[in-house]
Design a protein around this motif. Sequence first.
Motif, PDB file in Angstrom:
ATOM      1  N   ASP A  41      -3.052 -69.132  51.746  1.00 47.17           N
ATOM      2  CA  ASP A  41      -3.565 -67.804  52.054  1.00 47.17           C
ATOM      3  C   ASP A  41      -2.954 -66.794  51.086  1.00 47.17           C
ATOM      4  O   ASP A  41      -1.747 -66.561  51.120  1.00 47.17           O
ATOM      5  N   PRO A 135       3.141 -63.973  62.281  1.00 49.65           N
ATOM      6  CA  PRO A 135       3.514 -63.339  61.018  1.00 49.65           C
ATOM      7  C   PRO A 135       5.021 -63.367  60.810  1.00 49.65           C
ATOM      8  O   PRO A 135       5.790 -63.141  61.734  1.00 49.65           O
TER       9      PRO A 135
ATOM     10  N   GLN B  80      -7.384 -70.008  59.704  1.00 52.73           N
ATOM     11  CA  GLN B  80      -7.033 -69.388  58.427  1.00 52.73           C
ATOM     12  C   GLN B  80      -7.205 -67.879  58.510  1.00 52.73           C
ATOM     13  O   GLN B  80      -6.348 -67.106  58.086  1.00 52.73           O
ATOM     14  N   GLY B  83      -4.605 -66.217  60.484  1.00 52.28           N
ATOM     15  CA  GLY B  83      -3.332 -66.128  59.786  1.00 52.28           C
ATOM     16  C   GLY B  83      -3.276 -64.914  58.865  1.00 52.28           C
ATOM     17  O   GLY B  83      -2.296 -64.178  58.838  1.00 52.28           O
ATOM     18  N   SER B  84      -4.355 -64.724  58.155  1.00 46.76           N
ATOM     19  CA  SER B  84      -4.402 -63.581  57.245  1.00 46.76           C
ATOM     20  C   SER B  84      -4.368 -62.278  58.008  1.00 46.76           C
ATOM     21  O   SER B  84      -3.641 -61.346  57.666  1.00 46.76           O
ATOM     22  N   THR B  86      -3.309 -61.644  60.873  1.00 45.30           N
ATOM     23  CA  THR B  86      -2.007 -61.434  61.511  1.00 45.30           C
ATOM     24  C   THR B  86      -1.018 -60.869  60.513  1.00 45.30           C
ATOM     25  O   THR B  86      -0.224 -59.998  60.848  1.00 45.30           O
ATOM     26  N   SER B  87      -1.094 -61.363  59.314  1.00 44.05           N
ATOM     27  CA  SER B  87      -0.087 -60.957  58.345  1.00 44.05           C
ATOM     28  C   SER B  87      -0.218 -59.511  57.908  1.00 44.05           C
ATOM     29  O   SER B  87       0.739 -58.939  57.407  1.00 44.05           O
TER      30      SER B  87
END
Lengths: 693, 152
Positions: A41, A135, B80, B83-84, B86-87
């Motif tokens: 990612d 995160p 996926q 995840g993004s 969340t970041s």
Amino acid sequence: MNPSNGKGSMSTASSSAAWKAGDVVPDQFPAGLRVLVVDDDPTCLVILEKMLRACLYEVTKCNRAEIALSLLRENKNGFDIVISDVHMPDMDGFKLLEHIGLEMDLPVIMMSADDGKNVVMKGVTHGACDYLIKPVRIEALRNIWQHVVRKRKNEWRELEQSGSVEEGDRQQKPCDDLDYSSSANEGNWKSSKKRKDEEEETEERDDSSTLKKPRVVWSVELHQQFVAAVNQLGIDKAVPKKILELMNVPGLTRENVASHLQKYRLYLRRLSGVSQHHSSLNNSFMSPEATFGPMSSLNGLDLQTLAVTGQLPAQSLANLQAAGLGRSAAKSGIPMPLIDQRNLFSFENPKSRFGEGQQQHLSSSKPMNLLHGIPTTMEPKQLASLHQSAQSLGNMNVQVNSHGAQSSSLLMQMAKTQSRGNILNESAGSHLPTLPSSIGQPIISNGIAGGVIGRNEIGDNGRGTGYNQVAQTSSMLSFPMNHTTELAGNNFPIGSTPGISNVTSKGAFHEEVNSEIKSSAGFVPSYDIFNDLHPQKSQDWELQNVGLHFNASQNANPVQGNFNASQNANPVQGNLDVSSSVLVHQGYSSRQQGSGQNRNISAMGRTMFSGLEATGQGNEQIMDQLLNNLIVDTPVRVKYERFSDTSSQNALFADPFGQEDLMSALLKQQQGNTGPAEPDFDFDGYSIDNIPV
Amino acid sequence: MERNQMHKHIFLMRQSFFDQGLLDEQFIQLEELQDDANPNFVEEVVTLYYRDSSRIILNIEQSLERNPLDFNKLDNYMHQFKGSSTSIGAKKVKAECTQFREYCRAGNGEGCMRTFQQLKKEYAILKRKLENYFQQSRQAGPSETACRPRMN
């Protein structure tokens, strides 16, 4: 952070390697820590990079696991720690983790948005030193240096320690406060193993941070010494410090001994656990299945791990497990230490595996050099360990059992390892290939003890040349003499007499082993086991023979002696529970190889290893690396895999020493080839001779 | 002063993101990483996020058109995407992702599609608002954002 860089004590080791030469001064640690971040990612990757930079680390990011691996391979000492995502398109994060652990042995932190217990557990079992949930916060990253320090410290300690440091000094702190996010670390079995971590010794931390891990190779001789010392003290009373004193090996630290002892204990425990079921080795041997039973649980994990890592093809894994579990028909006894490939490489598990059988072994007798002549990679030490375990086993059952089940697994392992480079993972084609062979070899010889021994050997094997040593050491594996008595009938006549060690003839070997074992020769029961497992499959039990040889011990011509002597087709009568495991491995590998020519154990051992190398062409280095890694890290991590199916077992026996045989056996097994289908690995009926080379 | 007003406006805008649950603490983490060396770090990351995640959105859309639905694949994509999201601290988007995955596991195609529509909506809203926010921030002057108010 750590002011003291001058500790100087870390002189040993290639400490400088830890940090780029003249690069970061320990004083600045952890600043400058070289981190490799792997995540597909891009958003996460950028964020992580920024965070790590904010922590003053040196960051390299990459979005593909393959690239990461090649980066790591190109720069062996270019990184201190790796952070990797779990879910990646090109390669599973856990697989990458294993690769790194095996090849470079760097601390690896896994991360994922997935915080399910299973996934975290998987990280733990695969050897991740930490698991971060996304995160990821910067606070979590600030403390990752602790993993680097911890690892180095352990290694340094092993090197430096000469037994003077008390274990009490090292307290394993959960480091809750240190590791903000490493929940996974707490209680991590791995960390608990590393009791040596000493948080309080900051100075050493500083120093250790600069140290490259020193690795102790548990060569055959060393292992023999170890086993002798343990026997002298009595397994129950054997404490690392005393063992170290008895061994009197310069440069060996108490830590090294402690971890090795742990593995050995597990191995013995395993052996004893198995043997209990079968009073006679025969049974145990014969029923590979039986042995697998107990092992299955253990190995299951390994197998799975292996499978996961691709090293062990899923089906093989299933096979092994099935074999182990299912087969234990009669012999449930010996939980042959499954040489989990992963184990082999990862040194982590191992102890548990081996330890079991070992206790009993230790108590007994003198170390039989079971593997004496085992040419294959089995290091004498390993044989010895097998021996030890075998001894304690009392009933070779362990061997047998494990043999049965394990042999397949072992074989598989061996085969795997042997796969001339590819066996290791038939499917995975991991780099380990070579390793298995070496590992397998030793394992076999030791039979159950192999677990422990395996490790040692593996280490040596890694070297490639190391194996030869095994043959030489002959004495080391004196296969559990005690067991031999039990073995009555079990195949490993190998007993202790060197004569037996001539196991060149495959079949003979088994016989020898049985007898040997009984007589407590250094015969490597393990080899027998394999033989037993595959009763007649002469499939290339080169390995088996080899294993047997080892038991024969003390002869300079370790393996050969044993095997030759018995050249008859007698299947290895069970006594090789231990050895069988070893053998199995060996056989396995040899079988796989298909060449199975080396009946000559001593030669075989060597050949096996070399065969592996040859076949593995290229695996050598890997193997060496792996072995080195393994050895250094931990004592034998050999994991006995169980050979799930008879076919594999057969394969094993068929080609006693041929690595190819093992490999082919393993391969066959994997393919489910019915091959020898020797479901009943009764050593009694096993004749080495039958094993087709 | 106009500038002050602008800053105040931006400040309030930002605060509303948190109050409305559009963003969470993770966004603050990103802001903290921003410094003089990377004065537009947050904006860069968000831009990167939208660029990369649009690809995943497309994949999911295409997968949702299949029949029968491959829930496993959908779940993977969503993992996926989650995840993004969340970041960067996209809270509402993340919640939709979680919901979507639950429907996937339940094999509820209808639920997946509904949730996905909702997700796209939230995703677009956030994008618009953040773009606006960044634009105004740049206009107001970078240094002003230095005293970034922390989310309560």
